[in-house]
Design a protein around this motif. Structure first.
Motif, PDB file in Angstrom:
ATOM      1  N   PRO A  64       0.750  -1.199   0.011  1.00 57.20           N
ATOM      2  CA  PRO A  64      -0.086  -0.041  -0.054  1.00 57.20           C
ATOM      3  C   PRO A  64       0.787   1.294   0.197  1.00 57.20           C
ATOM      4  O   PRO A  64       0.375   2.180  -0.755  1.00 57.20           O
ATOM      5  CB  PRO A  64      -0.826  -0.241   1.269  1.00 57.20           C
ATOM      6  CG  PRO A  64      -0.891  -1.682   1.739  1.00 57.20           C
ATOM      7  CD  PRO A  64       0.370  -2.156   1.060  1.00 57.20           C
ATOM      8  N   MET A  65       1.917   1.431   0.638  1.00 56.97           N
ATOM      9  CA  MET A  65       2.759   2.526   0.953  1.00 56.97           C
ATOM     10  C   MET A  65       3.351   2.910  -0.172  1.00 56.97           C
ATOM     11  O   MET A  65       3.595   3.766  -0.619  1.00 56.97           O
ATOM     12  CB  MET A  65       3.599   2.364   2.148  1.00 56.97           C
ATOM     13  CG  MET A  65       4.397   3.823   2.399  1.00 56.97           C
ATOM     14  SD  MET A  65       3.028   5.529   2.545  1.00 56.97           S
ATOM     15  CE  MET A  65       2.523   5.029   4.147  1.00 56.97           C
ATOM     16  N   MET A  66       3.887   1.749  -0.939  1.00 56.48           N
ATOM     17  CA  MET A  66       4.694   1.884  -2.371  1.00 56.48           C
ATOM     18  C   MET A  66       3.908   2.359  -3.274  1.00 56.48           C
ATOM     19  O   MET A  66       4.358   3.302  -4.270  1.00 56.48           O
ATOM     20  CB  MET A  66       5.427   0.385  -2.617  1.00 56.48           C
ATOM     21  CG  MET A  66       6.456   0.103  -1.615  1.00 56.48           C
ATOM     22  SD  MET A  66       7.993   1.234  -1.398  1.00 56.48           S
ATOM     23  CE  MET A  66       8.583   1.320  -3.031  1.00 56.48           C
ATOM     24  N   PHE A  67       2.631   1.802  -3.417  1.00 55.83           N
ATOM     25  CA  PHE A  67       1.653   2.458  -4.375  1.00 55.83           C
ATOM     26  C   PHE A  67       1.249   4.017  -4.041  1.00 55.83           C
ATOM     27  O   PHE A  67       1.071   4.697  -4.973  1.00 55.83           O
ATOM     28  CB  PHE A  67       0.539   1.419  -4.398  1.00 55.83           C
ATOM     29  CG  PHE A  67       0.579   0.294  -5.442  1.00 55.83           C
ATOM     30  CD1 PHE A  67       0.583   0.622  -6.807  1.00 55.83           C
ATOM     31  CD2 PHE A  67       0.734  -0.919  -5.030  1.00 55.83           C
ATOM     32  CE1 PHE A  67       0.772  -0.524  -7.745  1.00 55.83           C
ATOM     33  CE2 PHE A  67       1.067  -2.018  -6.023  1.00 55.83           C
ATOM     34  CZ  PHE A  67       1.100  -1.760  -7.270  1.00 55.83           C
ATOM     35  N   ILE A  68       0.967   4.276  -3.104  1.00 58.90           N
ATOM     36  CA  ILE A  68       1.027   5.606  -2.407  1.00 58.90           C
ATOM     37  C   ILE A  68       2.077   6.569  -2.976  1.00 58.90           C
ATOM     38  O   ILE A  68       1.902   7.512  -3.557  1.00 58.90           O
ATOM     39  CB  ILE A  68       0.779   5.828  -0.964  1.00 58.90           C
ATOM     40  CG1 ILE A  68      -0.487   4.942  -0.409  1.00 58.90           C
ATOM     41  CG2 ILE A  68       0.983   7.342  -0.616  1.00 58.90           C
ATOM     42  CD1 ILE A  68      -0.639   5.235   1.161  1.00 58.90           C
ATOM     43  N   ALA A  69       3.236   5.776  -2.663  1.00 53.99           N
ATOM     44  CA  ALA A  69       4.649   6.720  -3.471  1.00 53.99           C
ATOM     45  C   ALA A  69       4.587   7.198  -5.124  1.00 53.99           C
ATOM     46  O   ALA A  69       4.904   8.072  -5.400  1.00 53.99           O
ATOM     47  CB  ALA A  69       5.656   6.016  -2.931  1.00 53.99           C
ATOM     48  N   VAL A  70       4.053   6.067  -5.719  1.00 54.47           N
ATOM     49  CA  VAL A  70       3.892   5.959  -6.958  1.00 54.47           C
ATOM     50  C   VAL A  70       3.051   7.214  -7.439  1.00 54.47           C
ATOM     51  O   VAL A  70       3.177   8.107  -8.280  1.00 54.47           O
ATOM     52  CB  VAL A  70       3.670   4.610  -7.667  1.00 54.47           C
ATOM     53  CG1 VAL A  70       3.593   5.053  -9.187  1.00 54.47           C
ATOM     54  CG2 VAL A  70       4.840   3.632  -7.370  1.00 54.47           C
ATOM     55  N   LEU A  71       1.561   6.973  -6.903  1.00 57.26           N
ATOM     56  CA  LEU A  71       0.627   7.811  -7.320  1.00 57.26           C
ATOM     57  C   LEU A  71       0.839   9.134  -6.639  1.00 57.26           C
ATOM     58  O   LEU A  71       0.379  10.184  -7.477  1.00 57.26           O
ATOM     59  CB  LEU A  71      -0.626   7.255  -6.471  1.00 57.26           C
ATOM     60  CG  LEU A  71      -1.359   5.876  -6.944  1.00 57.26           C
ATOM     61  CD1 LEU A  71      -2.471   5.616  -5.986  1.00 57.26           C
ATOM     62  CD2 LEU A  71      -1.822   6.018  -8.262  1.00 57.26           C
TER      63      LEU A  71
END
Length: 698
Positions: free
Chosen positions: A61-68
């Motif tokens: 979840p946090m890695m996808f937040i970083a990408v978004l």
């Protein structure tokens, strides 16, 4: 575009709330006894092993937040404006308390701090409940109270581990997570310090409790045990020794008085992470992986940027013996007021990097970037000696710029309070206002600059307010008033020595010099998102391959358990490989694409030409009777009032702004000054004051 921004924002909010929810539930009996067995069937597969649950629930979840967030910030990025429809900061942005050692704490910071403490307390209470009432481990046949004592030490370590899930976010300089909540790496350093103190204290308690417990059960040599199938105690001991060294040398005394000791000791963070991860294992490593993964992406990209030599165009030596360095930059490099730039001069130190405030405006000065350096400490003293010598070139590398993603100047009035070299970030603010004034439809705030200096010759800082090539038409709409206070001198000097006048030194361009540019070129944020996404997906694929085709067969075919420490080492090794490969490919690809633009920029660098001011403030106030050749500088003299032998009455100055509808108050200077302004703004006597402190105390 607006719909896309809303969708991205909603997606990030949902992911973040889900991530926080898992952190809340992970310490409960419900999660351990009911949820974990069910989740393990689907997530702890032969491809990810025992780390599957934490990898999916806490890392992804946090890695996808970083990408978004990279896409969101790229879309959101737009020039600073001054519309009247500005949303005034609510109560959550107001200062709640000013006290040492916490400093200035806003309502938002206080709220989140209390929530974080509540999370740690909640986790500890749940962990202790599990140990004391559900399953108390007693492998050493110790007494019940001794087993409970051991359980307390173990669970304290678990709580310290939660701090590590957030520890590296504040020191990720090019973070795309921090801007989502209105923070920069510079403004959130204090959170890293707070988390470091809390985690190291909890780990110290964890260590002491286990030492006492092992002494009670006559197993003190367990301190140096390295179990191949379980937690290696020796790795934890080594990590704790390194952690204590870093903790002690990061205290204010060392950080401010013995900076080199602090700096070099803190470079042990790599070893600290390695032994800590080996100690906790791969599954628990996945709980804290996002902030470490993003930190090392940022660190490696900074390394790639620093391999280029930056073109130093000129240096101005102020009468106060401070320096202004001007570098060439690419026109596409954008940054906001109050940003900073890190400098590295190999001839002074091979390792040290130091941050300095940028005084230029990327909108007003398209091809140059300037920083001001105060002569204080051994490193800056050596730099001053180098600049003052007969050298006609100087090798300098840079990192950055780093600063807020956007900067709000939409106030009716703006009060800028500075002490000493604290005036430097406000020079960039005023220059940004000069650029904005070129749009006739833009409403500009009335600006009051209150600056306090110890000595008369420090007034030379005011010479930096306007770029050297500014015209009177550029500042005709700027409503600027300056109240300057010289605190250590009762009157102005009768004469000004020639050696106290401003001096300018020019440097010859060198073949390897390049203008400062974004590390990944134009659209830097989007390409950063590509690096994060590609490196993380590559990491997942490699972990799955290694686990399925190397680790799993060992467990299945030999009947043995694969080495506990090797699992953690595989995670760290593959993570570093993925970051290195992905970042390097994108960096080299972007460098190749921007090669033609770099050639043009280098040609421009060779022929950069600037005008030297015809006068300096060192002579403004001692020879006011003579006619100044520069009309813009004359206008600044006319707008300036100089007060000798006194400090500014900040309470009176701020309360006199009561009549304005919306007043922005910014302060940069000594801690005492920042705290005084914060207390005035938080007193409630003037509700229209919106406070912001700028601090660069590393």
């Amino acid at each position: 575009m607006e719909n896309m921004r809303s969708l991205l924002k909603m997606s990030m909010v949902v992911l973040f709330l889900g991530w926080i929810f898992i952190w809340i539930m992970i310490s409960t009996n419900l999660f351990k006894s009911t949820w974990t067995p069910k989740l393990a069937k689907y997530l702890n597969t032969t491809y990810f092993g025992p780390q599957g649950i934490n990898l999916v629930l806490l890392t992804v979840p946090m890695m996808f937040i970083a990408v978004l967030s990279c896409v969101y910030l790229h879309i959101q990025k737009k020039p600073t404006q001054t519309q009247r429809e500005r949303k005034v900061k609510g109560k959550m942005g107001r200062v709640m308390m000013v006290m040492n050692p916490l400093g200035i704490v806003t309502a938002t910071e206080l709220t989140f701090s209390l929530l974080f403490v509540a999370l740690l307390t909640w986790a500890l209470s749940n962990y202790l409940y599990l140990s004391y009432h559900v399953s108390l481990h007693n492998h050493d046949n110790a007494k019940i109270w001794q087993a409970k004592f051991r359980a307390f030490g173990l669970r304290i370590g678990y709580v310290g581990h939660i701090c590590w899930a957030f520890l590296f976010f504040p020191v990720t300089r090019a973070s795309t997570i921090l801007p989502l909540v209105g923070l920069t790496s510079e403004s959130s350093i204090k959170y890293h310090i707070w988390l470091g103190h809390i985690s190291n204290f909890l780990f110290l308690v964890h260590t002491v409790v286990f030492l006492i417990y092992w002494a009670m059960v006559n197993k003190l040599m367990e301190t140096f045990a390295w179990n191949p199938t379980y937690v290696p105690n020796l790795a934890g001991t080594i990590a704790m020794v390194i952690g204590i060294a870093m903790w002690v040398t990061s205290l204010p005394f060392f950080r401010r008085k013995k900076f080199e000791i602090f700096f070099y000791t803190h470079q042990l963070y790599g070893l600290y992470i390695v032994f800590y991860v080996i100690h906790v294992g791969d599954s628990w490593f996945c709980m804290i992986l996002p902030n470490i993964f993003l930190f090392f992406i940022d660190r490696y990209l900074r390394f790639l940027q620093s391999t280029k030599r930056s073109r130093l165009v000129s240096a101005r030596i102020l009468p106060s013996d401070n320096l202004e360095l001007t570098f060439a930059k690419t026109p596409g490099l954008q940054y906001t007021p109050t940003s900073i730039l890190f400098l590295h001069v190999p001839s002074i130190s091979k390792l040290q990097w130091h941050p300095f405030t940028i005084t230029s405006s990327s909108n007003l000065e398209k091809d140059t970037l300037s920083v001001v350096i105060r002569r204080q400490g051994s490193w800056t003293e050596k730099l001053y000696t180098h600049i003052s010598s007969s050298l006609d070139s100087l090798e300098v590398s840079t990192e950055g710029p780093y600063g807020p993603n956007s900067f709000d100047l939409r106030y009716d009035s703006l009060i800028l309070v500075s002490g000493g070299s604290g005036i430097t970030p406000f020079i960039s603010v005023i220059r940004e206002l000069i650029f904005m004034s070129q749009n006739q439809s833009t409403k500009l705030p009335n600006v009051l600059l209150v600056c306090a200096f110890k000595h008369y010759h420090d007034l030379a800082f005011l010479d930096l307010i306007f770029p050297s090539d500014i015209s009177v038409s550029d500042i005709s709409r700027l409503n600027l008033r300056i109240e300057a206070y010289v605190t250590k001198e009762d009157k102005k000097p009768e004469t000004t020595d020639d050696h106290r006048l401003l001096k300018t030194k020019w440097f010859k361009p060198q073949p390897l010099d390049s203008p400062i540019s974004p590390v990944l070129g134009p659209n830097n944020l989007l390409w950063l998102g590509v690096v994060i996404l590609s490196s993380f997906v590559m990491f997942l694929l490699l972990i799955a391959i290694v686990t399925r085709y190397y680790i799993y067969p060992v467990d299945r075919n030999t009947g043995k358990i694969y080495n506990f420490s090797y699992r953690a080492l595989w995670d760290m090794f593959l993570g570093c490989v993925c970051i290195f490969v992905s970042s390097s490919i994108v960096f080299l690809w972007r460098k190749k694409q921007n090669k033609e633009g770099d050639k043009e920029s280098k040609k421009q660098v060779q022929s950069v030409d600037f005008q030297t001011p015809t006068s300096s403030p060192g002579s403004w106030f001692s020879n006011q009777e003579r006619e100044l050749e520069s009309v813009p500088y004359q206008s600044i003299v006319e707008a300036t009032s100089v007060h000798f032998g006194s400090k500014p009455n900040l309470k009176k100055i701020l309360f006199e702004a009561e009549g304005s509808e919306d007043v922005g108050v910014m302060v940069c200077g000594p801690r005492k000054m920042r705290h005084e302004v914060a207390k005035i703004c938080s007193s409630g006597l003037a509700k229209n004051l919106h406070f912001e402190a700028i601090s660069f105390n590393w």
